[in-house]
Design an enzyme around this catalytic site. Structure first.
Site, PDB file in Angstrom:
ATOM      1  N   THR A   1       0.822  -1.212   0.000  1.00 60.01           N
ATOM      2  CA  THR A   1       0.000   0.000   0.000  1.00 60.01           C
ATOM      3  C   THR A   1       0.852   1.256   0.000  1.00 60.01           C
ATOM      4  O   THR A   1       0.463   2.283  -0.542  1.00 60.01           O
ATOM      5  CB  THR A   1      -0.921  -0.021   1.243  1.00 60.01           C
ATOM      6  OG1 THR A   1      -1.807  -1.120   1.100  1.00 60.01           O
ATOM      7  CG2 THR A   1      -1.731   1.243   1.392  1.00 60.01           C
TER       8      THR A   1
ATOM      9  N   TYR B   1      -8.134   1.148  -3.822  1.00 61.18           N
ATOM     10  CA  TYR B   1      -6.825   1.462  -4.385  1.00 61.18           C
ATOM     11  C   TYR B   1      -6.159   0.179  -4.838  1.00 61.18           C
ATOM     12  O   TYR B   1      -6.631  -0.920  -4.538  1.00 61.18           O
ATOM     13  CB  TYR B   1      -5.939   2.166  -3.340  1.00 61.18           C
ATOM     14  CG  TYR B   1      -5.472   1.247  -2.245  1.00 61.18           C
ATOM     15  CD1 TYR B   1      -6.309   0.909  -1.182  1.00 61.18           C
ATOM     16  CD2 TYR B   1      -4.202   0.658  -2.285  1.00 61.18           C
ATOM     17  CE1 TYR B   1      -5.891   0.037  -0.181  1.00 61.18           C
ATOM     18  CE2 TYR B   1      -3.783  -0.209  -1.284  1.00 61.18           C
ATOM     19  CZ  TYR B   1      -4.633  -0.512  -0.243  1.00 61.18           C
ATOM     20  OH  TYR B   1      -4.224  -1.371   0.734  1.00 61.18           O
TER      21      TYR B   1
ATOM     22  N   SER C   1       1.359  -7.456  -0.650  1.00 63.66           N
ATOM     23  CA  SER C   1       2.078  -8.494   0.104  1.00 63.66           C
ATOM     24  C   SER C   1       1.235  -9.748   0.320  1.00 63.66           C
ATOM     25  O   SER C   1       1.735 -10.759   0.802  1.00 63.66           O
ATOM     26  CB  SER C   1       2.627  -7.951   1.415  1.00 63.66           C
ATOM     27  OG  SER C   1       1.603  -7.747   2.353  1.00 63.66           O
ATOM     28  N   GLN C   2      -0.051  -9.713  -0.061  1.00 60.22           N
ATOM     29  CA  GLN C   2      -0.844 -10.949  -0.072  1.00 60.22           C
ATOM     30  C   GLN C   2      -0.270 -11.923  -1.117  1.00 60.22           C
ATOM     31  O   GLN C   2      -0.516 -13.128  -1.043  1.00 60.22           O
ATOM     32  CB  GLN C   2      -2.339 -10.658  -0.342  1.00 60.22           C
ATOM     33  CG  GLN C   2      -2.656  -9.865  -1.596  1.00 60.22           C
ATOM     34  CD  GLN C   2      -2.631  -8.356  -1.385  1.00 60.22           C
ATOM     35  OE1 GLN C   2      -1.799  -7.845  -0.665  1.00 60.22           O
ATOM     36  NE2 GLN C   2      -3.541  -7.645  -2.042  1.00 60.22           N
TER      37      GLN C   2
ATOM     38  N   THR D   1       1.588  -4.267   4.220  1.00 62.28           N
ATOM     39  CA  THR D   1       1.455  -4.516   5.655  1.00 62.28           C
ATOM     40  C   THR D   1       0.816  -5.869   5.975  1.00 62.28           C
ATOM     41  O   THR D   1       0.937  -6.348   7.091  1.00 62.28           O
ATOM     42  CB  THR D   1       0.624  -3.406   6.341  1.00 62.28           C
ATOM     43  OG1 THR D   1      -0.685  -3.416   5.785  1.00 62.28           O
ATOM     44  CG2 THR D   1       1.271  -2.049   6.169  1.00 62.28           C
ATOM     45  N   ASP D   2       0.133  -6.484   4.987  1.00 60.97           N
ATOM     46  CA  ASP D   2      -0.602  -7.726   5.290  1.00 60.97           C
ATOM     47  C   ASP D   2       0.314  -8.849   5.774  1.00 60.97           C
ATOM     48  O   ASP D   2      -0.051  -9.629   6.655  1.00 60.97           O
ATOM     49  CB  ASP D   2      -1.365  -8.220   4.051  1.00 60.97           C
ATOM     50  CG  ASP D   2      -2.552  -7.342   3.718  1.00 60.97           C
ATOM     51  OD1 ASP D   2      -2.899  -6.470   4.538  1.00 60.97           O
ATOM     52  OD2 ASP D   2      -3.141  -7.530   2.632  1.00 60.97           O
TER      53      ASP D   2
ATOM     54  N   LYS E   1       0.088  -7.356  12.946  1.00 57.46           N
ATOM     55  CA  LYS E   1      -0.887  -6.406  12.412  1.00 57.46           C
ATOM     56  C   LYS E   1      -2.184  -6.682  13.163  1.00 57.46           C
ATOM     57  O   LYS E   1      -2.667  -7.809  13.161  1.00 57.46           O
ATOM     58  CB  LYS E   1      -1.046  -6.612  10.908  1.00 57.46           C
ATOM     59  CG  LYS E   1      -1.989  -5.603  10.273  1.00 57.46           C
ATOM     60  CD  LYS E   1      -2.037  -5.704   8.745  1.00 57.46           C
ATOM     61  CE  LYS E   1      -2.949  -4.640   8.186  1.00 57.46           C
ATOM     62  NZ  LYS E   1      -3.003  -4.629   6.712  1.00 57.46           N
TER      63      LYS E   1
ATOM     64  N   GLU F   1      -1.789 -28.510  29.030  1.00 54.64           N
ATOM     65  CA  GLU F   1      -2.826 -29.549  29.019  1.00 54.64           C
ATOM     66  C   GLU F   1      -2.420 -30.729  28.139  1.00 54.64           C
ATOM     67  O   GLU F   1      -2.881 -31.845  28.333  1.00 54.64           O
ATOM     68  CB  GLU F   1      -4.158 -28.965  28.534  1.00 54.64           C
ATOM     69  CG  GLU F   1      -4.922 -28.235  29.624  1.00 54.64           C
ATOM     70  CD  GLU F   1      -6.297 -27.819  29.151  1.00 54.64           C
ATOM     71  OE1 GLU F   1      -7.174 -28.691  28.998  1.00 54.64           O
ATOM     72  OE2 GLU F   1      -6.489 -26.621  28.906  1.00 54.64           O
TER      73      GLU F   1
HETATM   74  N1  ASP Z   1      -2.775  -5.537   0.781  1.00 58.37           N
HETATM   75  C1  ASP Z   1      -1.751  -4.560   1.064  1.00 58.37           C
HETATM   76  C2  ASP Z   1      -0.420  -5.282   1.106  1.00 58.37           C
HETATM   77  O1  ASP Z   1      -0.162  -6.005   2.025  1.00 58.37           O
HETATM   78  C3  ASP Z   1      -2.055  -3.879   2.357  1.00 58.37           C
HETATM   79  C4  ASP Z   1      -1.021  -2.889   2.835  1.00 58.37           C
HETATM   80  O2  ASP Z   1       0.070  -2.766   2.341  1.00 58.37           O
HETATM   81  O3  ASP Z   1      -1.347  -2.165   3.815  1.00 58.37           O
HETATM   82  O4  ASP Z   1       0.344  -5.141   0.194  1.00 58.37           O
END
Ligand code: ASP
Length: 353
Positions: free
Chosen positions: A37, A50, A83-84, A116-117, A189, A310
């Protein structure tokens, strides 16, 4: 030549000398861009839609002229993806490039721009495989570059300033987001939208960024980078490890599916302290007997998954993840499997890393 001309040539020479000396004393930070992002663009500055990974590393850097006040910047585009879509191929390319560049005495540290993912996963992978004590800082943004109050430029400035500081040497891989410096062994996250999404639920941040300088308040006790025993330089793939989630009324379907898909190790994201239903316990126990190691972790956001709680791990030859999330456990197990399948050795690694 008249005196006036000589004077102006002399001042020009001095200016060049000052610029050169100035450029030399500033650290050189190598920015490796992977997308996310932070490099995303949308049609409108006020709505949420976006596309991640749309602008180049040069455009990203041009948007933050203040970077020049803290470092000389060199850059390279490693990938430009959300990053997915992060994958082992990009991970291996990234770490091999860092390991190669880190031998250059003129490079003082690294910043990796990242979505960020899955930033937590890449940070932890590098924490275990990068062979340098030079600072490595990952950075991203929750809002795309075109958004009103985009967080990317400030995060990028802080990340470069963090990597440029001699105080950041030998701290392990870090993530800088929202003025916080977080260690790769405890980054999560925690919120799908908030710019304050990144948190460190077990141990707290390593420090904060303040006026372009890191203020450290804690160091991680976990082994990392040059002290880590893993070497991926000759690898072009990583062993398959799957994560299976625990919930009410679970059966062994996903354990069987993972084994049928060729998993070489399993991480169980159990309920509570890594607990599981009787049927799953039996299936995982069988998996270990077939030579496929199992690590017990927890679906909870914080707290250790302890040995001998456990579930008696020694009775099943399971390993427990302690403070590692299921995602981090998967990465450590993949790397462990490049060396061993012995559950005691794997358990040792889960207590040290
Ligand atoms: N889907 C985006 C990624 O991980 C989300 C982000 O960067 O905040 O590339």
């Amino acid at each position: 030549m008249n005196t006036k001309k000589i004077k102006s040539i002399l001042s020009l020479c001095m200016l060049i000398v000052f610029i050169t000396i100035g450029a030399q004393v500033k650290p050189t930070i190598y920015v490796l861009a992977t997308g996310g992002t932070i490099a995303g663009t949308g049609k409108s500055s006020t709505t949420s839609a976006y596309k991640a990974g749309s602008i180049s590393v040069e455009q990203l850097l041009d948007a933050v002229p203040d970077l020049a006040t803290v470092a000389n910047i060199k850059s390279e585009q490693i990938a430009n993806i959300g990053s997915q879509d992060m994958n082992f191929q990009v991970w291996l390319k990234l770490v091999k490039r860092i390991n190669e560049l880190s031998k250059d005495p003129n490079i003082n540290g690294f910043v990796i721009t990242h979505g960020t993912d899955t930033q937590d996963e890449t940070a932890y992978f590098l924490n275990l495989t990068a062979k340098t004590s030079k600072p490595i800082v990952l950075v991203g943004a929750m809002r795309p570059s075109t958004a009103l109050s985009a967080d990317g430029p400030r995060n990028l400035f802080n990340a470069v300033a963090c990597a440029a500081s001699p105080e950041s040497i030998a701290k392990g891989v870090m993530v800088v987001m929202d003025d916080k410096i977080i260690g790769a062994d405890d980054i999560s996250k925690t919120n799908t939208l908030s710019v304050g999404s990144f948190d460190n639920p077990n141990f707290g941040p390593l420090g904060i960024m303040y006026n372009g300088k890191p203020i450290y308040t804690r160091t991680s006790k976990k082994k990392n980078t040059i002290d880590a025993e893993f070497d991926v330089t000759k690898l072009d793939k990583l062993p398959r490890v799957d994560i299976i989630l625990g919930y009410v009324n679970t059966d062994k379907v996903f354990v069987d599916a993972a084994l049928n898909a060729g998993a070489k190790g399993l991480v169980y994201a159990g309920v509570g302290n890594g607990n599981m239903s009787g049927e799953v316990l039996n299936a995982l126990s069988q998996s270990v007997k077939k030579g496929i190691p199992v690590v017990r972790s927890s679906r909870l956001p914080a707290g250790p998954t302890c040995q001998w709680d456990e579930i008696d791990d020694d009775a099943h030859n399971f390993s427990a993840s302690w403070y590692l999330t299921p995602q981090r456990s998967r990465i450590l197990l993949m790397l462990a499997l490049t060396k061993t399948t012995d559950y005691r050795e794997i358990q040792r690694m889960f207590t040290e890393y």
